[in-house]
Motif scaffolding. Structure first.
Motif, short mmCIF file in Angstrom:
data_model
loop_
_atom_site.label_atom_id
_atom_site.label_comp_id
_atom_site.label_asym_id
_atom_site.label_seq_id
_atom_site.Cartn_x
_atom_site.Cartn_y
_atom_site.Cartn_z
N LEU A 1 0.83 -1.20 0.00
CA LEU A 1 0.00 0.00 0.00
C LEU A 1 0.87 1.26 0.00
O LEU A 1 0.60 2.21 -0.75
N VAL A 2 1.90 1.26 0.82
CA VAL A 2 2.80 2.42 0.86
C VAL A 2 3.48 2.61 -0.49
O VAL A 2 3.61 3.75 -0.98
N ALA A 3 3.91 1.52 -1.12
CA ALA A 3 4.52 1.63 -2.45
C ALA A 3 3.54 2.20 -3.47
O ALA A 3 3.90 3.04 -4.30
N GLU A 4 2.28 1.75 -3.38
CA GLU A 4 1.24 2.28 -4.27
C GLU A 4 1.07 3.78 -4.09
O GLU A 4 0.97 4.54 -5.06
N LEU A 5 1.05 4.22 -2.83
CA LEU A 5 0.84 5.64 -2.56
C LEU A 5 2.05 6.47 -2.97
O LEU A 5 1.90 7.53 -3.59
N THR A 6 3.23 6.01 -2.65
CA THR A 6 4.43 6.80 -2.99
C THR A 6 4.66 6.81 -4.50
O THR A 6 5.14 7.81 -5.03
N ASP A 7 4.32 5.72 -5.18
CA ASP A 7 4.49 5.67 -6.63
C ASP A 7 3.59 6.67 -7.35
O ASP A 7 3.86 7.06 -8.49
N THR A 8 2.51 7.07 -6.68
CA THR A 8 1.60 8.05 -7.28
C THR A 8 1.81 9.45 -6.69
O THR A 8 0.94 10.32 -6.83
N GLY A 9 2.95 9.65 -6.04
CA GLY A 9 3.34 10.99 -5.61
C GLY A 9 2.92 11.39 -4.21
O GLY A 9 3.08 12.56 -3.83
N HIS A 10 2.41 10.44 -3.43
CA HIS A 10 1.99 10.76 -2.08
C HIS A 10 3.08 10.41 -1.07
O HIS A 10 3.94 9.56 -1.34
N GLN A 11 3.04 11.03 0.08
CA GLN A 11 3.98 10.72 1.16
C GLN A 11 3.35 9.70 2.08
O GLN A 11 2.26 9.92 2.63
N ALA A 12 4.03 8.57 2.27
CA ALA A 12 3.46 7.51 3.10
C ALA A 12 4.58 6.66 3.68
O ALA A 12 5.66 6.55 3.12
N VAL A 13 4.27 6.04 4.83
CA VAL A 13 5.23 5.17 5.48
C VAL A 13 4.45 4.07 6.20
O VAL A 13 3.33 4.30 6.67
N ALA A 14 5.02 2.86 6.28
CA ALA A 14 4.42 1.75 7.02
C ALA A 14 5.11 1.63 8.37
O ALA A 14 6.34 1.63 8.44
N LEU A 15 4.32 1.51 9.44
CA LEU A 15 4.86 1.42 10.79
C LEU A 15 4.17 0.29 11.55
O LEU A 15 2.94 0.27 11.65
N ARG A 16 4.97 -0.63 12.06
CA ARG A 16 4.42 -1.75 12.81
C ARG A 16 4.22 -1.39 14.28
O ARG A 16 5.11 -0.81 14.91
N ALA A 17 3.07 -1.74 14.83
CA ALA A 17 2.81 -1.61 16.27
C ALA A 17 1.54 -2.36 16.60
O ALA A 17 0.58 -2.37 15.81
N ASP A 18 1.52 -2.99 17.75
CA ASP A 18 0.32 -3.63 18.27
C ASP A 18 -0.40 -2.60 19.13
O ASP A 18 0.05 -2.26 20.24
N VAL A 19 -1.52 -2.08 18.63
CA VAL A 19 -2.22 -1.03 19.38
C VAL A 19 -2.88 -1.55 20.65
O VAL A 19 -3.36 -0.76 21.46
N GLY A 20 -2.87 -2.86 20.83
CA GLY A 20 -3.35 -3.41 22.08
C GLY A 20 -2.35 -3.25 23.21
O GLY A 20 -2.66 -3.56 24.37
#
Length: 258
Positions: free
Chosen positions: A50-69
């Motif tokens: 998803l991040v690659a899709e967004l950045t490839d179309t000119g958007h700023q995005a990053v994937a971050l792992r965390a367990d919100v629990g």
């Protein structure tokens, strides 16, 4: 003259953002100009795609792992977003888990898991986000129409989602003092991977054997499941400046579920 996207310059976090409704919200916020942090806990490949899709179309995005629990991981997640983007303006809290089961089968471990993620996870991401936001921040939690309808053997999940609606109602006046709005969205049946896995469990025992399409058509005014993009549109409105006079609300997005 090109009109500027409404969320240009905004920094957003979407928890549970790697697939389904969360991914649709991430795409919509990015399309409206926001830099987007896509949170995930297990599905790294989907988040990265998803991040690659967004950045490839000119958007700023990053994937971050965390367990919100885990409140400690949630606090670190918000700190990472602030470090990555220079601040935080928008949170879409979408991470959650389902649960079906008869009363006799519900264990303390089931309760702890569902409420740790669906309730505590959303409370503590709100706590961490509000501490990082300035006036104008917007937070959207995820409730469900299950909080207001009776579904067979769905008590634990429904209770957790009712708690979310109660949280936003009571957080609203407190966060309004800081200029921050908090709302919830209550989706109905939506065409996601999760719905495919558990959708049949929403069928009342008396209707087992009837096609799910027939049941949806009989219980939903629009007569079909929502697409994730349709839920994302509503989420984007509640996270936008256009919803400046909306806080403490749970907005139904059920297609007229009866």
């Amino acid at each position: 003259m090109t009109e500027k996207a409404p969320l240009t310059g905004k920094r957003a976090l979407v928890t549970g953002g790697s697939r389904g409704i969360g991914a649709a919200i991430a795409r919509r916020l990015a399309a409206e100009g926001a830099a987007v942090a896509v949170n995930y806990v297990a599905n790294a490949s989907s988040a990265d795609a998803l991040v690659a899709e967004l950045t490839d179309t000119g958007h700023q995005a990053v994937a971050l792992r965390a367990d919100v629990g885990d409140p400690a991981q949630t606090k670190m997640l918000v700190s990472q977003v602030v470090a990555e983007f220079g601040g935080l303006d928008i949170v879409a809290s979408n991470a959650g888990v389902e649960h079906f089961g008869p009363l006799e089968s519900i264990t303390a471990a089931d309760f702890d898991r569902v409420f740790r993620i669906n309730v505590a996870g959303q409370l503590f991401v709100t706590q961490a986000a509000a501490a990082a936001m300035s006036s104008g921040g917007r937070i959207l939690l995820t409730s469900s129409i299950s909080a207001r309808i009776g579904v067979y053997q769905h008590t634990l999940y429904a209770a957790s989602k009712a708690a979310v609606s109660a949280m936003v109602l009571n957080l609203a006046p407190e966060l309004a003092e800081r200029g921050i709005a908090v709302n919830a969205i209550a989706p109905g049946g939506t065409a996601t991977d999760m719905a495919a896995e558990v959708g049949a469990r929403y069928t009342p025992p008396a209707l087992r054997g009837v096609s799910s399409d027939t049941i949806v058509a009989s219980m939903n005014a629009i007569g079909r499941l929502a697409e994730p993009d349709e839920i994302a549109c509503i989420a984007a409105f509640l996270l936008s400046p256009e919803a400046s006079y909306v806080t403490g609300a749970t907005m139904d997005a059920s297609g007229g579920w009866m």
